[in-house]
Design an enzyme around this catalytic site. Structure first.
Site, short mmCIF file in Angstrom:
data_model
loop_
_atom_site.label_atom_id
_atom_site.label_comp_id
_atom_site.label_asym_id
_atom_site.label_seq_id
_atom_site.Cartn_x
_atom_site.Cartn_y
_atom_site.Cartn_z
N HIS A 58 0.88 -0.83 0.54
CA HIS A 58 -0.30 -0.02 -0.15
C HIS A 58 1.05 0.79 0.65
CE1 HIS A 58 0.20 0.94 4.63
NE2 HIS A 58 -0.02 -0.33 4.64
N ASP A 60 -0.07 4.24 1.36
CA ASP A 60 -0.79 5.30 2.06
C ASP A 60 0.14 4.97 3.24
OD1 ASP A 60 -2.29 3.28 2.66
OD2 ASP A 60 -3.56 4.00 3.20
N GLU A 69 -5.21 1.60 2.43
CA GLU A 69 -5.22 0.32 3.29
C GLU A 69 -5.53 1.28 4.60
OE1 GLU A 69 -3.49 -2.53 5.94
OE2 GLU A 69 -3.33 -0.37 5.86
N GLU A 70 -4.81 2.10 4.82
CA GLU A 70 -4.88 2.92 6.54
C GLU A 70 -6.65 3.09 6.81
OE1 GLU A 70 -2.88 1.62 8.14
OE2 GLU A 70 -0.59 1.89 7.40
N GLU A 85 4.57 -6.02 4.84
CA GLU A 85 3.68 -5.16 6.49
C GLU A 85 4.56 -5.81 7.07
OE1 GLU A 85 1.34 -2.77 7.07
OE2 GLU A 85 0.22 -3.45 5.33
N HIS A 129 2.61 3.75 13.39
CA HIS A 129 1.31 4.61 13.94
C HIS A 129 2.01 5.18 15.28
CE1 HIS A 129 -2.01 1.90 11.86
NE2 HIS A 129 -0.92 1.70 11.17
#
Ligand SMILES: [Zn+2]
Length: 377
Positions: A77, A79, A139-140, A164, A350
């Protein structure tokens, strides 16, 4: 030719939180994909606020031919989650003590940098079976790009690696992701006269107690391949009341649960519904309604584990499972065997100290080159 670290420094410096268009990241990747080797196709849409979003499918022209089916797809992804404005270096990446810091460094631009570095270091014309690079948007905020792409389903792959941060472990299964909102309705009144109203916040507290009972029921059904071994439940947001001297008329609870593979994600929703009915009987006047907003299935292990074993034989790291949501269940619609794998530790993603170890980036490049050689040459 840039190495993976220089590419990652470039990528982190391109802001790509989900609220923005992901085109700058896609365009950066397109610059790396030589037209004579790669056939590229964009699957574009506009998001809810009108931003242009694009998914990219790039297919190598194995034996000079144009293919619709790849042997291996590398999926990533584009984003990132938002970042604290106080974190000034979020998009000013830097290397310190062997780690590269910045938003998206481990989730998941690190993997993208490794893809671009590995394909630019290999002679793609030697591949006999096609390799695909699949880059997705949003994705997020709910795997929106991957779902859009799976709906279009114009290509298939035998194997797929979804990037990931897994510390380069091959992940064979993952929990699902579901989300709902409970709206508790009361009756507003002057707080000097509580009997004239009904506090939605007081009732919401009863609902939260009820959700504890739901969580206990969920925790009784185990899948020992996971830590925690059961479907977890969290009330992540609570919003209610308008002023200190008003009996609150409404309170909203955001509830998420992460279903273990093998369990219908609807089961938790049914338990929540049943609990709300029970509370309404136990506390006459309590009014709560429940809306499911999202229900993504778990990532079930594939029937084969050829790719997981191949990755394990190279990294010497055992296959595992993850409790966070990924695009893998959506990609499983397009590929026979899907694993999740990439450099870095999701524990730092995150956060304000998101980082990826430089050493793991270079291990990932070697891994990708070997996997591509083994499967596509
Ligand atoms: Zn991610």
């Amino acid at each position: 030719m840039k190495n993976e670290v220089d590419i990652l420094l470039d990528l982190v410096a391109i802001p790509s939180v989900s609220a923005l268009s992901n085109r700058p990241v896609i365009d950066y990747a397109l610059d790396y994909l030589d037209n004579s080797v790669w056939h590229t196709e964009l699957f574009e849409y506009r998001d809810g606020t009108g931003e242009e979003k694009a998914n990219l499918v790039a297919m190598s022209r194995a034996r000079g031919m144009l293919w619709r089916e790849s042997e291996l797809a590398l999926v990533c992804h584009t984003d990132t989650v938002p970042f604290d404005p106080a974190w000034q270096d979020a998009v000013n990446p830097e290397v310190r003590n062997g780690d590269l810091f910045g938003r998206g460094s481990c989730d998941v631009k690190g993997f993208l940098a490794c893809i671009l570095a590995s394909v630019s270091q290999m002679d793609m014309t030697r591949l006999r079976k096609p390799l695909a690079i699949v880059l997705t948007a949003d994705e997020e905020i709910g795997c929106i790009g991957a779902k859009y792409l799976a709906g279009k389903a114009r290509f298939r792959s035998r194997f797929a690696i979804v990037g990931e941060p897994t510390g380069l472990h091959a992940v064979r299964a993952g929990k699902g992701y579901a989300l709902g909102e409970i709206i508790v309705s009361g009756k507003e009144a002057h707080s000097a006269f509580p009997d004239r109203g009904r506090s939605a916040i007081r009732d919401a507290a009863r609902v939260i107690d009820g959700l504890d009972r739901v969580a206990r029921k969920l925790s009784a059904r185990k899948n020992r391949n996971f830590d925690p071994a059961y479907t977890t439940l969290n009330v992540g947001v609570i919003q209610g009341g308008t002023a200190k001297n008003i009996i609150p008329g409404e309170c909203r609870l955001t509830v998420e649960w992460r279903p273990i593979p093998g369990q219908d994600p609807k089961w938790a929703a049914e338990l929540i519904e049943a609990e709300l009915r029970l509370l309404a009987r136990r506390f006459p006047g309590l009014r709560a309604r429940f809306n499911v907003k999202r229900m993504d299935p778990a990532f079930e292990p594939s029937a084969t584990d050829d790719l997981a074993k191949l990755v394990q034989s190279i990294t010497r790291r055992r296959p595992t499972t993850v409790s966070f949501g990924t695009e893998a269940p959506h990609m499983a619609k397009l590929a026979d065997e899907v694993i999740v794998c990439g450099p870095g530790n999701m524990g730092t993603a995150h956060t304000n100290s998101e980082r990826v170890p430089i050493a793991e980036l270079s291990k990932c490049v070697s891994l990708l080159k070997l996997v591509i050689e083994r499967l596509c040459e």
